[in-house]
Enzyme design. Structure first.
Site, short mmCIF file in Angstrom:
data_model
loop_
_atom_site.label_atom_id
_atom_site.label_comp_id
_atom_site.label_asym_id
_atom_site.label_seq_id
_atom_site.Cartn_x
_atom_site.Cartn_y
_atom_site.Cartn_z
N GLY A 186 92.90 94.86 71.38
CA GLY A 186 92.57 95.89 70.75
C GLY A 186 93.65 96.91 71.56
O GLY A 186 93.35 98.09 71.50
N HIS A 243 104.47 103.02 61.49
CA HIS A 243 103.83 103.57 60.09
C HIS A 243 105.06 103.46 58.58
O HIS A 243 104.88 104.40 57.77
CB HIS A 243 103.28 104.83 60.15
CG HIS A 243 101.89 104.56 60.99
ND1 HIS A 243 100.60 103.90 60.26
CD2 HIS A 243 101.66 104.69 61.91
CE1 HIS A 243 99.82 103.99 61.48
NE2 HIS A 243 100.28 104.24 62.40
N THR A 244 105.97 102.65 59.04
CA THR A 244 106.89 102.51 57.91
C THR A 244 106.77 101.31 56.98
O THR A 244 107.04 101.17 56.03
CB THR A 244 108.17 102.48 58.70
OG1 THR A 244 108.35 101.53 59.60
CG2 THR A 244 108.54 104.14 58.93
N GLY A 297 97.05 97.38 70.55
CA GLY A 297 98.06 97.81 69.70
C GLY A 297 99.31 96.89 69.75
O GLY A 297 100.28 97.22 69.62
N LEU A 298 99.16 95.66 70.49
CA LEU A 298 100.09 94.64 70.92
C LEU A 298 99.87 93.47 69.73
O LEU A 298 100.39 92.31 70.18
CB LEU A 298 100.09 94.27 72.17
CG LEU A 298 100.32 95.46 73.36
CD1 LEU A 298 100.21 95.23 74.66
CD2 LEU A 298 101.73 96.28 72.88
N SER A 308 97.31 91.58 68.85
CA SER A 308 96.56 90.37 69.49
C SER A 308 95.94 89.62 68.30
O SER A 308 95.88 88.43 68.21
CB SER A 308 95.30 90.70 70.39
OG SER A 308 94.55 91.66 69.67
N SER A 309 95.65 90.33 67.11
CA SER A 309 94.71 89.50 65.99
C SER A 309 96.19 88.84 65.03
O SER A 309 96.00 87.57 64.83
CB SER A 309 94.15 90.68 65.08
OG SER A 309 94.77 91.84 65.17
N ASP A 345 103.66 93.23 62.14
CA ASP A 345 102.97 92.40 63.35
C ASP A 345 103.12 90.80 62.95
O ASP A 345 103.62 90.09 63.77
CB ASP A 345 101.47 92.78 63.34
CG ASP A 345 101.13 94.15 63.74
OD1 ASP A 345 102.22 95.02 63.75
OD2 ASP A 345 100.21 94.62 63.46
C1 GLA Z 1 99.61 98.20 62.59
C2 GLA Z 1 99.89 97.38 61.42
C3 GLA Z 1 101.26 97.39 61.04
C4 GLA Z 1 101.89 98.60 61.24
C5 GLA Z 1 101.46 99.53 62.45
C6 GLA Z 1 101.99 100.88 62.54
O1 GLA Z 1 100.10 97.45 63.94
O2 GLA Z 1 99.21 96.12 61.58
O3 GLA Z 1 101.31 96.45 59.90
O4 GLA Z 1 101.66 99.35 60.15
O5 GLA Z 1 100.29 99.61 62.52
O6 GLA Z 1 103.46 100.75 62.50
#
Ligand code: GLA
Length: 391
Positions: free
Chosen positions: A120, A33-34, A122-123, A125-126, A176
């Site tokens: 879905g 979240h930076t 958090g790795l 995929s999108s 990402d």
């Molecule tokens: C998601 C968002 C990224 C980033 C992270 C948190 O993956 O797509 O841009 O903000 O959350 O670090």
């Protein structure tokens, strides 16, 4: 690859060259979240991929399918703005729309996807789906225009992010797409999201492995909470700008500057969010240093601190991620464990001594199943190359 090629021929028939492109998912090692605060992140591309088989056509359309979805979707190149409401295919339509707007010539083609990035979780995929599509379209466009310099992967990452922001309505940062596009084997990417300057850092984990654990917890309300966190950071920034007029993002605030001015952030919730961002940026810097001098234990401690901050200050973890992390920290060989990605469910990442990985996954599996009733999945991975054409 053979399987994908034959699935492609079964679906679309015909003859002619089929090409294959792929883009990896990513794991973020630290710096959460930076990115949308102009801060530092430290991701690596992983060995799970979004792969496309593609053949050019002359139909004025893109036909899109996936090996595990029986139906195909058709995108009319003259109306790329019209597909925002598709449940599958909107990401690709968004990418084509953004690239067309940026001057790329979008080719008609038949496309078949095969994905191994868990969906879905958090790795990213999108982002993998977007980046592989962007690379394929940009490659075709360059060929058509006779441009033989390689596709600029950093601009492509930016365009893929724009597609997600503007077309799909997700206000994500750049991390990402950048990691999927720019990953490199055995290296993590130290990225400064303020100006996109970056440096590869060897993932010299001597005797340790990166173990990702999927909580299998669906990320409920993730998008609205994500957007709410962005707004809280913007509000903290506005308050801090009254003290420091020269700052343009939270990353510009050092830990010392924040300590001096914390009480000027009027809303206590926004103050906590800002404290996370400011200290997390500092942890990324210290992690890169620790890794560069081979101090893995220091890196592991910083991973732990990062999770605790995401839990207590940023409040994006939740029971499942917290349970996984505390079981992991107690399991054999683990020197650091934290959530990775946006949070609210999804995956954790841990550093685990190589000779303990089996015992680690066994213990965490049974402890987690007992605590939550869910069966977690583990991915032991190294760092991989970013998006490329592979066939
Ligand atoms: C998601 C968002 C990224 C980033 C992270 C948190 O993956 O797509 O841009 O903000 O959350 O670090």
């Amino acid at each position: 690859m053979e399987k994908l090629l034959s699935a492609f021929r079964d679906r679309y028939g015909g003859t002619g060259d089929v090409r294959i492109f792929r883009a990896p998912g990513r794991v973020n090692l630290i710096g959460e979240h930076t990115d949308y605060n102009g801060g530092y992140v430290f991701p690596a591309a992983i060995g799970y991929f979004s792969t496309v088989a593609v053949r050019k056509t002359d139909t004025g359309k893109i036909r899109l399918g996936a090996v595990d979805i029986p139906d195909s979707v058709e995108l009319d190149l003259a109306h790329l703005g019209d597909y925002k409401n598709l449940t599958w295919g909107n990401y690709q339509a968004g990418v084509a729309w953004v690239l067309q707007r940026a001057g790329y010539e979008i080719a008609s083609c038949d496309v078949l996807y095969e994905d191994t990035v868990p969906f879905g979780a958090g790795l990213s995929s999108s982002a993998a789906i977007e980046v592989v599509f962007a690379l394929m379209l940009a490659t075709f466009s360059n060929e058509k225009k006779g441009i033989d310099s390689p596709v600029d992967m950093v601009s492509l990452a930016r365009l893929a992010q724009q597609a997600e922001n503007e077309y799909c309505g997700v206000g994500c940062g750049i991390m990402d797409q950048f990691a999927c596009a720019m990953g490199r084997q055995d290296q993590a990417i130290f990225l400064d999201c303020r100006d996109l300057s970056y440096r590869y850092v060897p993932l010299a984990l001597s005797g340790y492995r990166i173990v990702i654990a999927n909580t299998k917890k669906k990320r409920s309300l993730a998008e609205s909470k994500y957007n709410q966190r962005c707004a809280e950071c913007a509000s903290a920034l506005a308050d801090l700008q009254r003290v420091y007029p020269d700052i343009s993002c939270l990353r510009d605030v050092s830990v010392a500057m924040f300590e001096t001015a914390a009480d000027r952030v009027s809303d206590p919730v926004c103050r906590k969010r800002a404290e996370h961002v400011v200290t997390e940026c500092d942890r990324v810097l210290r992690s890169v240093e620790a890794l560069s001098r081979g101090d893995l234990c220091a890196f592991g401690r910083l991973m732990n601190e990062s999770h605790d901050s995401l839990r207590d200050l940023y409040e994006v973890t939740g029971t499942h991620l917290d349970t996984m992390v505390s079981l992991s920290r107690k399991a054999p060989g683990c020197i650091g464990s934290r959530m990775t990605g946006a949070g609210f469910g999804g995956c954790t990442v841990s550093l685990v001594a190589e000779d303990c990985v089996d015992r680690f996954t066994e213990e965490v599996f049974s402890g987690y199943r007992e605590a939550t009733g869910l069966e977690p999945e583990f991915y032991v991975t190294a760092a991989f190359d970013g998006a490329k054409e592979i066939f």
